[in-house]
Design a protein around this motif. Structure first.
Motif, PDB file in Angstrom:
ATOM      1  N   HIS A  49      43.350 -11.597 129.954  1.00  0.00           N
ATOM      2  CA  HIS A  49      43.854 -11.083 128.519  1.00  0.00           C
ATOM      3  C   HIS A  49      43.687  -9.474 128.436  1.00  0.00           C
ATOM      4  O   HIS A  49      43.940  -8.798 127.168  1.00  0.00           O
ATOM      5  CB  HIS A  49      42.938 -11.607 127.272  1.00  0.00           C
ATOM      6  CG  HIS A  49      41.504 -11.501 127.695  1.00  0.00           C
ATOM      7  ND1 HIS A  49      40.535 -11.904 128.400  1.00  0.00           N
ATOM      8  CD2 HIS A  49      40.449 -10.549 126.903  1.00  0.00           C
ATOM      9  CE1 HIS A  49      39.328 -11.340 128.369  1.00  0.00           C
ATOM     10  NE2 HIS A  49      39.286 -10.495 127.549  1.00  0.00           N
ATOM     11  N   TRP A  50      43.051  -8.862 129.541  1.00  0.00           N
ATOM     12  CA  TRP A  50      43.315  -7.408 129.516  1.00  0.00           C
ATOM     13  C   TRP A  50      44.522  -6.796 129.466  1.00  0.00           C
ATOM     14  O   TRP A  50      45.495  -7.691 130.314  1.00  0.00           O
ATOM     15  CB  TRP A  50      42.286  -6.849 130.660  1.00  0.00           C
ATOM     16  CG  TRP A  50      40.906  -7.040 130.495  1.00  0.00           C
ATOM     17  CD1 TRP A  50      40.271  -8.011 129.521  1.00  0.00           C
ATOM     18  CD2 TRP A  50      39.947  -6.364 131.141  1.00  0.00           C
ATOM     19  NE1 TRP A  50      39.066  -7.836 129.589  1.00  0.00           N
ATOM     20  CE2 TRP A  50      38.719  -7.079 130.716  1.00  0.00           C
ATOM     21  CE3 TRP A  50      39.896  -5.612 132.209  1.00  0.00           C
ATOM     22  CZ2 TRP A  50      37.543  -6.610 131.072  1.00  0.00           C
ATOM     23  CZ3 TRP A  50      38.539  -5.313 132.638  1.00  0.00           C
ATOM     24  CH2 TRP A  50      37.299  -5.671 131.960  1.00  0.00           C
ATOM     25  N   GLU A  51      45.031  -5.834 129.211  1.00  0.00           N
ATOM     26  CA  GLU A  51      46.380  -5.288 129.328  1.00  0.00           C
ATOM     27  C   GLU A  51      46.327  -3.969 130.301  1.00  0.00           C
ATOM     28  O   GLU A  51      45.124  -3.532 130.341  1.00  0.00           O
ATOM     29  CB  GLU A  51      46.717  -4.630 127.994  1.00  0.00           C
ATOM     30  CG  GLU A  51      46.359  -3.622 127.353  1.00  0.00           C
ATOM     31  CD  GLU A  51      46.913  -3.240 125.891  1.00  0.00           C
ATOM     32  OE1 GLU A  51      48.055  -3.445 125.799  1.00  0.00           O
ATOM     33  OE2 GLU A  51      46.329  -2.684 124.927  1.00  0.00           O
ATOM     34  N   PHE A  52      47.485  -3.575 130.897  1.00  0.00           N
ATOM     35  CA  PHE A  52      47.458  -2.343 131.708  1.00  0.00           C
ATOM     36  C   PHE A  52      48.265  -1.201 131.050  1.00  0.00           C
ATOM     37  O   PHE A  52      49.390  -1.718 130.599  1.00  0.00           O
ATOM     38  CB  PHE A  52      48.125  -2.861 133.104  1.00  0.00           C
ATOM     39  CG  PHE A  52      47.349  -3.332 133.939  1.00  0.00           C
ATOM     40  CD1 PHE A  52      46.494  -2.405 134.807  1.00  0.00           C
ATOM     41  CD2 PHE A  52      46.640  -4.459 133.829  1.00  0.00           C
ATOM     42  CE1 PHE A  52      45.706  -3.145 135.727  1.00  0.00           C
ATOM     43  CE2 PHE A  52      45.829  -5.191 134.788  1.00  0.00           C
ATOM     44  CZ  PHE A  52      45.076  -4.307 135.602  1.00  0.00           C
ATOM     45  N   LYS A  53      47.992  -0.027 131.031  1.00  0.00           N
ATOM     46  CA  LYS A  53      48.876   0.944 130.671  1.00  0.00           C
ATOM     47  C   LYS A  53      48.605   2.178 131.700  1.00  0.00           C
ATOM     48  O   LYS A  53      47.473   2.160 132.261  1.00  0.00           O
ATOM     49  CB  LYS A  53      48.390   1.657 129.412  1.00  0.00           C
ATOM     50  CG  LYS A  53      48.474   0.372 128.033  1.00  0.00           C
ATOM     51  CD  LYS A  53      48.084   1.221 126.608  1.00  0.00           C
ATOM     52  CE  LYS A  53      48.558   0.126 125.478  1.00  0.00           C
ATOM     53  NZ  LYS A  53      48.306   0.964 124.181  1.00  0.00           N
ATOM     54  N   THR A  54      49.858   2.916 131.866  1.00  0.00           N
ATOM     55  CA  THR A  54      49.821   4.066 132.555  1.00  0.00           C
ATOM     56  C   THR A  54      48.797   5.420 131.805  1.00  0.00           C
ATOM     57  O   THR A  54      48.809   5.270 130.718  1.00  0.00           O
ATOM     58  CB  THR A  54      51.005   4.680 133.004  1.00  0.00           C
ATOM     59  OG1 THR A  54      51.655   5.200 131.643  1.00  0.00           O
ATOM     60  CG2 THR A  54      51.570   3.646 133.729  1.00  0.00           C
ATOM     61  N   ILE A  55      48.233   6.157 132.507  1.00  0.00           N
ATOM     62  CA  ILE A  55      47.672   7.344 131.871  1.00  0.00           C
ATOM     63  C   ILE A  55      48.659   8.228 131.101  1.00  0.00           C
ATOM     64  O   ILE A  55      48.292   8.534 130.207  1.00  0.00           O
ATOM     65  CB  ILE A  55      47.259   8.183 133.096  1.00  0.00           C
ATOM     66  CG1 ILE A  55      45.842   7.611 133.721  1.00  0.00           C
ATOM     67  CG2 ILE A  55      46.767   9.784 132.553  1.00  0.00           C
ATOM     68  CD1 ILE A  55      45.044   8.323 134.759  1.00  0.00           C
ATOM     69  N   ASP A  56      49.840   7.968 131.479  1.00  0.00           N
ATOM     70  CA  ASP A  56      50.949   8.783 130.605  1.00  0.00           C
ATOM     71  C   ASP A  56      51.127   8.118 129.376  1.00  0.00           C
ATOM     72  O   ASP A  56      51.206   8.947 128.449  1.00  0.00           O
ATOM     73  CB  ASP A  56      52.228   8.521 131.363  1.00  0.00           C
ATOM     74  CG  ASP A  56      53.262   9.820 130.821  1.00  0.00           C
ATOM     75  OD1 ASP A  56      52.977  10.778 130.596  1.00  0.00           O
ATOM     76  OD2 ASP A  56      54.278   9.015 130.412  1.00  0.00           O
ATOM     77  N   GLU A  57      50.798   6.847 129.357  1.00  0.00           N
ATOM     78  CA  GLU A  57      50.759   6.184 127.887  1.00  0.00           C
ATOM     79  C   GLU A  57      49.738   6.347 126.979  1.00  0.00           C
ATOM     80  O   GLU A  57      49.805   6.298 125.891  1.00  0.00           O
ATOM     81  CB  GLU A  57      51.121   4.723 128.177  1.00  0.00           C
ATOM     82  CG  GLU A  57      52.537   4.207 128.599  1.00  0.00           C
ATOM     83  CD  GLU A  57      52.420   2.481 129.144  1.00  0.00           C
ATOM     84  OE1 GLU A  57      53.057   2.020 128.117  1.00  0.00           O
ATOM     85  OE2 GLU A  57      51.683   2.274 130.027  1.00  0.00           O
ATOM     86  N   LEU A  58      48.774   6.962 127.709  1.00  0.00           N
ATOM     87  CA  LEU A  58      47.408   7.195 127.038  1.00  0.00           C
ATOM     88  C   LEU A  58      47.147   8.550 126.434  1.00  0.00           C
ATOM     89  O   LEU A  58      46.209   8.966 125.669  1.00  0.00           O
ATOM     90  CB  LEU A  58      46.223   6.656 127.822  1.00  0.00           C
ATOM     91  CG  LEU A  58      46.230   5.409 128.384  1.00  0.00           C
ATOM     92  CD1 LEU A  58      45.009   5.014 129.227  1.00  0.00           C
ATOM     93  CD2 LEU A  58      45.995   4.539 127.096  1.00  0.00           C
ATOM     94  N   LEU A  59      48.244   9.508 126.904  1.00  0.00           N
ATOM     95  CA  LEU A  59      48.081  10.893 126.541  1.00  0.00           C
ATOM     96  C   LEU A  59      48.460  11.224 125.013  1.00  0.00           C
ATOM     97  O   LEU A  59      49.022  10.570 124.296  1.00  0.00           O
ATOM     98  CB  LEU A  59      48.907  11.778 127.582  1.00  0.00           C
ATOM     99  CG  LEU A  59      49.006  11.812 128.847  1.00  0.00           C
ATOM    100  CD1 LEU A  59      49.851  12.440 129.557  1.00  0.00           C
ATOM    101  CD2 LEU A  59      47.507  12.287 129.366  1.00  0.00           C
ATOM    102  N   GLU A  60      47.754  12.155 124.569  1.00  0.00           N
ATOM    103  CA  GLU A  60      47.899  12.669 123.260  1.00  0.00           C
ATOM    104  C   GLU A  60      49.468  12.732 122.732  1.00  0.00           C
ATOM    105  O   GLU A  60      49.943  12.431 121.731  1.00  0.00           O
ATOM    106  CB  GLU A  60      47.267  13.795 123.205  1.00  0.00           C
ATOM    107  CG  GLU A  60      46.792  14.342 121.426  1.00  0.00           C
ATOM    108  CD  GLU A  60      46.001  15.326 121.372  1.00  0.00           C
ATOM    109  OE1 GLU A  60      45.055  15.475 120.333  1.00  0.00           O
ATOM    110  OE2 GLU A  60      46.183  16.448 122.068  1.00  0.00           O
ATOM    111  N   HIS A  61      50.109  13.554 123.820  1.00  0.00           N
ATOM    112  CA  HIS A  61      51.306  13.575 123.798  1.00  0.00           C
ATOM    113  C   HIS A  61      52.071  14.169 125.235  1.00  0.00           C
ATOM    114  O   HIS A  61      51.105  14.286 125.914  1.00  0.00           O
ATOM    115  CB  HIS A  61      51.771  14.695 122.675  1.00  0.00           C
ATOM    116  CG  HIS A  61      51.328  16.105 122.857  1.00  0.00           C
ATOM    117  ND1 HIS A  61      51.704  17.064 123.879  1.00  0.00           N
ATOM    118  CD2 HIS A  61      50.259  16.876 122.278  1.00  0.00           C
ATOM    119  CE1 HIS A  61      50.871  18.182 123.822  1.00  0.00           C
ATOM    120  NE2 HIS A  61      50.092  17.989 122.907  1.00  0.00           N
ATOM    121  N   PRO A  62      53.164  14.114 125.647  1.00  0.00           N
ATOM    122  CA  PRO A  62      53.822  14.219 126.742  1.00  0.00           C
ATOM    123  C   PRO A  62      53.065  15.483 127.754  1.00  0.00           C
ATOM    124  O   PRO A  62      53.086  15.383 128.895  1.00  0.00           O
ATOM    125  CB  PRO A  62      55.231  14.309 126.789  1.00  0.00           C
ATOM    126  CG  PRO A  62      55.516  13.349 125.445  1.00  0.00           C
ATOM    127  CD  PRO A  62      54.441  13.848 124.578  1.00  0.00           C
TER     128      PRO A  62
END
Length: 470
Positions: free
Chosen positions: A19-32
Motif C-alpha cells: 500500500h506504499w507508493e513510490f515517487k521520484t525526488i523530482d516529483e517531490l520538489l517544490e518546483h522543477p
C-alpha cells in the motif's frame, strides 16, 4: 511510474508494503528548479564571511560544527540560489554520494559547496523520511549504480531527480520517523557533549602546557607583591578570589594543592622559555609511532576469520572496511582497538582516537602508544603539532604529501614533573568520557542500521514499538 520504481527497489534488494507508493525526488520538489548544486568558485577564505558547507563538514547526517571556510558576501550573492533558509535538504554528490543533512535554523544564511545539492521540497516534513530512505541499503545500491566513477564517485542532479522514494501513508511514516529520530537525537546529544568536552580539554591543555598560564600568573603575582599561589589558582580554575569563598572545602584544597605544583619561574630552553624543572622532549620521545603494514601481503587464510582494515579514509570516517581483509595473526603492533590513538602521516594528515573496533592498521598510518606517559599527553601534543605537520606535507606534496620520522623528532614538547602529570587526571578523565560517548554513538548507529530495513519492509509492526521509543 510507481510500479516501475517499485521494481527497481525490489531488484536492489528492497521490499516495502504494497500500500506504499513510490515517487521520484523530482516529483517531490517544490518546483522543477528547486534542486541546485552549490558554489563552484568559492574564492579564498574570507574572515567574517558567509560559512560554506563542504562535504568534509558532513558527519553522520549532520554538520559537525560551524564550517571553518567562509566565502565573501559578493560570492554568496552570486550563488544566492543555494543560500540556505532553514527548510532544505542537502545531499552529497561527491566522496560518499547520498548522505543527507536536514538544514536547521542555525544554518540560515549559510551556503554550500559545489559537491552538495540543495533540495527544496513541497512538503518539508518529508526531509527526515527521505534522509532515512537514502541511508538504506536498497537506496545505496540504486545510487551506486548511477555513479560516475571516472575520477571519483560522483552523482549528478539528473540521476538525483530520478531516484525513487517509497512513501507510506503519513501516520506510518511519522511513526517510523519518530523511532529513528529518537536514536539520532541521542547521538546528536552525545556529539554535542563531546564537542563541549573537547573545547574544555583543549583549553586546559593549551593553558597549562603550551601557554604556561599558572606559571606566568605566579611570576606576575610575585612582581606585584601578591600571593603567587592564589594567582595560579585563579589561572587554573578561571574563578576569582571571591568565588573561592563559595567553593566546597575539598574542592578548594584540591585546587590549592594543584596550584602549588606549578613552579614560579621560567627558564630558557631550546623551545624558548619553559617552566623551571620541566623537560623538553621530542614527540617521538614521549610516544612510540608504530607504522602499519602493507596488508596485501597478509591476506586471511580463512575468510571467516579476518580483521577489517583501516586506511586513511577509514580513519576519517571512523569505520573500518571489510571489503579488504587482513589476517588476524599479524603483528600486534599493527592491530588497533577502541581507544587507540591513530595518526595518518600521509595524504590527509589526521590524528584521532579510534572507536571502530578491533582492526588491522594499513601503511601510511601510525599507532601511537606510550609505556611512560598518559594518553592525553601524546594525543594532544600530536594534535598541537598537526598544523605544522600539514604545512610540511603540503610543501613537499607532488602527488601525496607526507611527513617523515625526522619531523616527529623535530616536534618539541614540554613535559612537566610526574606530580603535575598525576594532578592532570582531569584530562584523561575527559578523554575517556569522549571515547565512551563515541562508542555509544557507534552502537546506536548499528541499531539504527539494523532497524531501518525492517521498518521499511513492514517486517516490524510500528505500533508495537511506540512504547519502546517513549
Amino acid at each position: 511510474m510507481s510500479s516501475t520504481l517499485r521494481l527497481f527497489w525490489e531488484a536492489a534488494g528492497g521490499n516495502v508494503p504494497e500500500h506504499w507508493e513510490f515517487k521520484t525526488i523530482d516529483e517531490l520538489l517544490e518546483h522543477p528548479k528547486s534542486i541546485s548544486v552549490g558554489v563552484m568558485y568559492p574564492g579564498s577564505d574570507t574572515a567574517s564571511g558567509v560559512p560554506l558547507i563542504k562535504v568534509s563538514d558532513v558527519k553522520n547526517g549532520a554538520i559537525a560544527s560551524r564550517p571553518s571556510f567562509c566565502i565573501s558576501s559578493k560570492v554568496d550573492e552570486e550563488y544566492r540560489r543555494t543560500r540556505l533558509n532553514g527548510s532544505e535538504l542537502l545531499l552529497t554528490l561527491v566522496g560518499n554520494p547520498g548522505d543527507c543533512v536536514i538544514v536547521t535554523d542555525e544554518m540560515c544564511g549559510w551556503n554550500v559547496a559545489r559537491a552538495l545539492a540543495v533540495i527544496r521540497l513541497k512538503d518539508t516534513q518529508l526531509r527526515s523520511w527521505i534522509r532515512y530512505v537514502l541511508a538504506s541499503k536498497p537506496a545505496q545500491h540504486l545510487i551506486e549504480a548511477r555513479l560516475n566513477t571516472t575520477v571519483q564517485k560522483t552523482l549528478n542532479l539528473k540521476d538525483v531527480r530520478e531516484i525513487g522514494i517509497p512513501i507510506p501513508p503519513k501516520e506510518e511514516r511519522d511513526s517510523i520517523t519518530k523511532i529513528i529520530d529518537s536514536i539520532e537525537k541521542k547521538t546528536l546529544v552525545n556529539t554535542q557533549i563531546n564537542q563541549t568536552l573537547e573545547s574544555i580539554v583543549q583549553a586546559i591543555f593549551k593553558s597549562w602546557f603550551i601557554d604556561f598560564d599558572p606559571v606566568r600568573a605566579k611570576i606576575a603575582a610575585k612582581q606585584e607583591g601578591k600571593d603567587p599561589e592564589l594567582a595560579a589558582m585563579c589561572a587554573i580554575s578561571g574563578k576569582s578570589e571571591i568565588e573561592f569563598k563559595q567553593m566546597a572545602e575539598d574542592d578548594f584544597a584540591e585546587l590549592q594543592a594543584t596550584a602549588a605544583l606549578f613552579p614560579d619561574e621560567l627558564v630558557e630552553s631550546e623551545l624558548g622559555e619553559v617552566p623551571k624543572g620541566w623537560e623538553v622532549k621530542a614527540l617521538d620521545r614521549i610516544a612510540s609511532y608504530q607504522n602499519g603494514l602493507a596488508l596485501q601481503k597478509f591476506r586471511p587464510e580463512n575468510e571467516n576469520e579476518f580483521l577489517p582494515i583501516v586506511k586513511i579514509a577509514q580513519l576519517k570516517s571512523g569505520i573500518a572496511t571489510i571489503e579488504e581483509k587482513a589476517s588476524p595473526n599479524i603483528d600486534a603492533k599493527s592491530i588497533i582497538d577502541n581507544g587507540d590513538v591513530v595518526f595518518s602521516w600521509s595524504g590527509s594528515l589526521v590524528v584521532d582516537i579510534w572507536c571502530g573496533g578491533k582492526a588491522a592498521l594499513n601503511q601510511h598510518l601510525f599507532k601511537v602508544t606510550s609505556n611512560q606517559y598518559p594518553k592525553w599527553l601524546y594525543y594532544y601534543y600530536t594534535k598541537h603539532h598537526l598544523a605544522e605537520f600539514q604545512r610540511i606535507a603540503q610543501a613537499k606534496a607532488v602527488t601525496m604529501g607526507h611527513i617523515k620520522r625526522e619531523h616527529l623528532s623535530q616536534a618539541l614538547c614540554t613535559v612537566p614533573c610526574e606530580k603535575i602529570l598525576d594532578a592532570s587526571g582531569i584530562l584523561e578523565s575527559v578523554l575517556q568520557k569522549q571515547i565512551k560517548f563515541r562508542l555509544e554513538n557507534n552502537n546506536l548507529m548499528k541499531i539504527r542500521d539494523a532497524l531501518l530495513p525492517k521498518l521499511l519492509s513492514g517486517e516490524i509492526d510500528v505500533s508495537g514499538l511506540q512504547g519502546e521509543v517513549a
